[in-house]
Scaffold this active site. Sequence first.
Site, PDB file in Angstrom:
ATOM      1  N   ASN A   9      25.685  37.666 -27.495  1.00 11.92           N
ATOM      2  CA  ASN A   9      24.232  37.519 -27.406  1.00 11.92           C
ATOM      3  C   ASN A   9      23.781  38.157 -26.098  1.00 11.92           C
ATOM      4  OD1 ASN A   9      21.587  36.718 -27.246  1.00 11.92           O
ATOM      5  ND2 ASN A   9      22.026  34.518 -27.124  1.00 11.92           N
ATOM      6  N   LYS A  11      20.892  38.575 -25.048  1.00 12.72           N
ATOM      7  CA  LYS A  11      19.633  37.989 -24.562  1.00 12.72           C
ATOM      8  C   LYS A  11      18.682  39.111 -24.130  1.00 12.72           C
ATOM      9  CE  LYS A  11      22.113  33.769 -23.539  1.00 12.72           C
ATOM     10  NZ  LYS A  11      22.242  32.548 -22.764  1.00 12.72           N
ATOM     11  N   HIS A  97      18.306  29.091 -30.888  1.00 15.24           N
ATOM     12  CA  HIS A  97      18.973  29.074 -29.582  1.00 15.24           C
ATOM     13  C   HIS A  97      18.213  28.113 -28.656  1.00 15.24           C
ATOM     14  CE1 HIS A  97      20.596  30.327 -25.749  1.00 15.24           C
ATOM     15  NE2 HIS A  97      21.598  30.885 -26.414  1.00 15.24           N
ATOM     16  N   GLU A  99      17.342  28.384 -25.708  1.00 16.80           N
ATOM     17  CA  GLU A  99      16.295  29.044 -24.911  1.00 16.80           C
ATOM     18  C   GLU A  99      15.015  29.198 -25.737  1.00 16.80           C
ATOM     19  OE1 GLU A  99      18.777  32.346 -23.802  1.00 16.80           O
ATOM     20  OE2 GLU A  99      19.978  30.995 -22.578  1.00 16.80           O
ATOM     21  N   GLU A 169      26.296  24.931 -28.681  1.00 14.94           N
ATOM     22  CA  GLU A 169      26.076  25.431 -27.328  1.00 14.94           C
ATOM     23  C   GLU A 169      25.467  24.319 -26.470  1.00 14.94           C
ATOM     24  OE1 GLU A 169      25.761  30.042 -27.311  1.00 14.94           O
ATOM     25  OE2 GLU A 169      23.768  29.171 -27.462  1.00 14.94           O
ATOM     26  N   GLY A 175      25.249  29.647 -19.153  1.00 14.20           N
ATOM     27  CA  GLY A 175      24.924  30.396 -17.945  1.00 14.20           C
ATOM     28  C   GLY A 175      25.203  29.660 -16.647  1.00 14.20           C
ATOM     29  N   SER A 215      29.243  29.566 -21.187  1.00  5.14           N
ATOM     30  CA  SER A 215      30.183  30.000 -20.145  1.00  5.14           C
ATOM     31  C   SER A 215      31.584  30.275 -20.696  1.00  5.14           C
ATOM     32  CB  SER A 215      30.232  28.988 -18.990  1.00  5.14           C
ATOM     33  OG  SER A 215      28.944  28.864 -18.399  1.00  5.14           O
TER      34      SER A 215
HETATM   35  P1  13P Z   1      26.664  32.214 -21.458  1.00  9.61           P
HETATM   36  O1  13P Z   1      27.927  32.706 -22.127  1.00  9.61           O
HETATM   37  O2  13P Z   1      26.068  33.206 -20.517  1.00  9.61           O
HETATM   38  O3  13P Z   1      26.841  30.856 -20.876  1.00  9.61           O
HETATM   39  O4  13P Z   1      25.578  32.062 -22.638  1.00  9.61           O
HETATM   40  C1  13P Z   1      25.913  31.409 -23.809  1.00  9.61           C
HETATM   41  C2  13P Z   1      24.822  31.602 -24.797  1.00  9.61           C
HETATM   42  O5  13P Z   1      23.724  31.097 -24.620  1.00  9.61           O
HETATM   43  C3  13P Z   1      25.101  32.459 -25.954  1.00  9.61           C
HETATM   44  O6  13P Z   1      24.097  32.368 -26.899  1.00  9.61           O
END
Ligand code: 13P
Length: 252
Positions: A9, A11, A97, A99, A169, A175, A215
């Site tokens: 992803n 983003k 997601h 976010e 997640e 992150g 992560s």
């Molecule tokens: P990270 O791997 O940067 O923690 O992000 C995970 C994520 O949100 C994948 O959709």
Amino acid sequence: MRRNIVAGNWKMNKLFSDADDLVNAIAEELRSYDTSDVDVIVCPPFPYLELVSDVSEDGDFFTGAQNVSKFENGAYTGEVSATMLKSLGVDYCIVGHSERRKYFKETNQDIAQKIDRLLNEDITPIMCVGESLDERESGRYLEVIRTQIEEGIFHLSADDMQRCIIAYEPVWAIGTGHTATKEQAQEVHAFIRNLIREKYNDDVAQEVSILYGGSCNPTNAKELFAMEDIDGGLIGGASLKHKDFIEIASSF
Ligand code: 13P
């Protein structure tokens, strides 16, 4: 039987020329790996989907989007429909997601509609669920996950449920560098698979791939993917470095 899957992803990262370099580097790197037991998916921002889809035609990976409109078509300024994604060669799409739930106020009901749009176009939804730090620390995390799953995806028939992927997640792991331990992740993955078993049956539960995200990196991927109910990963930061991403994809 369910597949091993690693999805990147990206983003809201990369300019067009960087995206071009990255997807070509992924395609090149994949040539020297045997990925017959894993499906690799690259999910760039919308403007780069055609680029990624073109490169994926000669590469050993699939194209995914990061979001889709819950509406079919028409006067919805700024939205992108499932039909449009299909016309660009998109095979997978992330929905719900954390976010998007947090910054764009997406609800479980929105997510349910998006999943329907995607399945109508034969695009595989990757439905995200996960609890906040507060929900974990107060011990409510399994109830949170249950509600997200029940309201977001359990309206589907057994046949349609088997066409979906779920990604666990935990928000506190995204992150932050604080990966869930393999035991913490396995507990929730087994819980999700059991919810599917109870709602449908064991055959359906065994068909659905459940990915871990938060992560995940080349150092911890192997031990996470070795757990019984962890079928791969949804990778954020580490998917922006082609070598790390492919190392994760070869961690089964
Ligand atoms: P990270 O791997 O940067 O923690 O992000 C995970 C994520 O949100 C994948 O959709």
